[in-house]
Design an enzyme around this catalytic site. Sequence first.
Site, mmCIF file in Angstrom:
data_model
loop_
_atom_site.group_PDB
_atom_site.id
_atom_site.type_symbol
_atom_site.label_atom_id
_atom_site.label_comp_id
_atom_site.label_asym_id
_atom_site.label_seq_id
_atom_site.Cartn_x
_atom_site.Cartn_y
_atom_site.Cartn_z
ATOM 1 C CD GLU A 28 -2.536 -1.118 2.743
ATOM 2 O OE1 GLU A 28 -3.559 -1.815 2.875
ATOM 3 O OE2 GLU A 28 -2.057 -0.428 3.679
ATOM 4 C CB CYS A 29 0.608 4.364 0.059
ATOM 5 S SG CYS A 29 0.833 6.137 -0.264
ATOM 6 N N GLY A 30 3.324 3.677 0.349
ATOM 7 C CA GLY A 30 4.757 3.604 0.546
ATOM 8 C C GLY A 30 5.321 2.238 0.234
ATOM 9 C CB SER B 184 -3.329 0.129 -5.058
ATOM 10 O OG SER B 184 -4.065 1.309 -5.342
#
Length: 437
Positions: free
Chosen positions: A326-328, A418
């Site tokens: 997720e993200c990072g 994502s």
Amino acid sequence: MTASPARCRALLVSAPASGQGKTTVTAALARAWQRQGLRVRIFKTGPDFLDPMVLARAARSPCWQLDQWMGGEADVQAQLWRAAQEADVLLVEGVMGLYDGSASSAALAARFGLPVLAVINASAMAQTFGALAHGLATYPGAPAGLQLAGVLANRVGSAGHAEMLRESLPPGITWFGGLARDERWTLPERHLGLVAADELDDLDARLDAAADALMAQGLPLPPEVRFAPPPSSPELTASLAGLRIAIARDAAFAFLYPANLALLQDLGAELSFFSPLANEAVPEGAQALYLPGGYPELHLDVLAAAQVARDSVLAHHQAGRPLVAECGGLLALAEGLTDKQGRRAAMWGLLPGEALMQPRLVNLGMHSVEVPAAGTVRGHTFHHAAYECPLPASGHSTAQRHHGRPEAVYQQGRLWASFVHLYLPSNPAAAVALFKP
């Protein structure tokens, strides 16, 4: 047997707008009452990771999220009811301004009977303070049953200024005190919000100083609230029983919802944490891997040099085991990451393409994602990064707002990545589908 209602003192801390000092005040209240021997449970409204870190330290108890869209009304009701059974004081920090958004702090407070404390930035203000308090209390668009318990002035200039503000209040609105403009309890910020709690060596001293300032003014206790038990819900099956999930957790991968971890455990999974920044390998025997968001852009050189961690993540992926990023976590899987100063470092290269930090916010908002054979899972996105990827997206998120920008979802084998931060309790079946081999 029918569950009984629970009672405890409670308060939702809100404001006329963002930037008024809600987190500082909520943390100061929590630390003050905790130091007086009261059991404090604390929550944050909306999808936030950084504020809850500070709030959890202040209350010396975990800080969970409350969001009627992301988690659902039943999830909020269950969390409040459980907390009220073990707490003397229950504190909720609101989001944005009191009436802002479709799932506003006012709507949450009215639905669950939470009295509201309004924090108002009183700098460069005198009698208008009372006008703002009156407006918040009597706004015609307020949901039925909303109760303004009182106000607290932030960034007060002097004792005389505080008295002027107090005298401006109309009858029926309680004065909870004021916090002066003072660096002793100011919380530093960076591009995603507050600096993470673990990075502030003097955080406890800041919290104690703010608590001292409030306690010296004779801080009143909030009203008692009755919390109804949640409606019965289907029992979770141990769908992940015997599964060991490795979870990256350090300063670069710190954005974890406590509710996500609790759900995975409730589903039967064993959680095993490791630190890529310490160059630790994915724990032995892990059958699934979770790379949450955080600040990889602040640790470029360390992550680039973490060969043991990188090789173990790659081996996990090449073995066809589930990996959720997720993200990072997504940024760390790219071939390279460039920070805001233009410095690039090689990342782990599980996904093709380059991640680049941007000078401004790229995307923000509530999103939902479809997980094949499991349905919709909700969450949020908030990032200053762009990802230039030649890999076609396997799908896109749906923004809650009609004008919101979708986020790409990338999949390679059992790798799912994502910018969306997932709130797994919104759909436990999705958690099973993502993590089960």
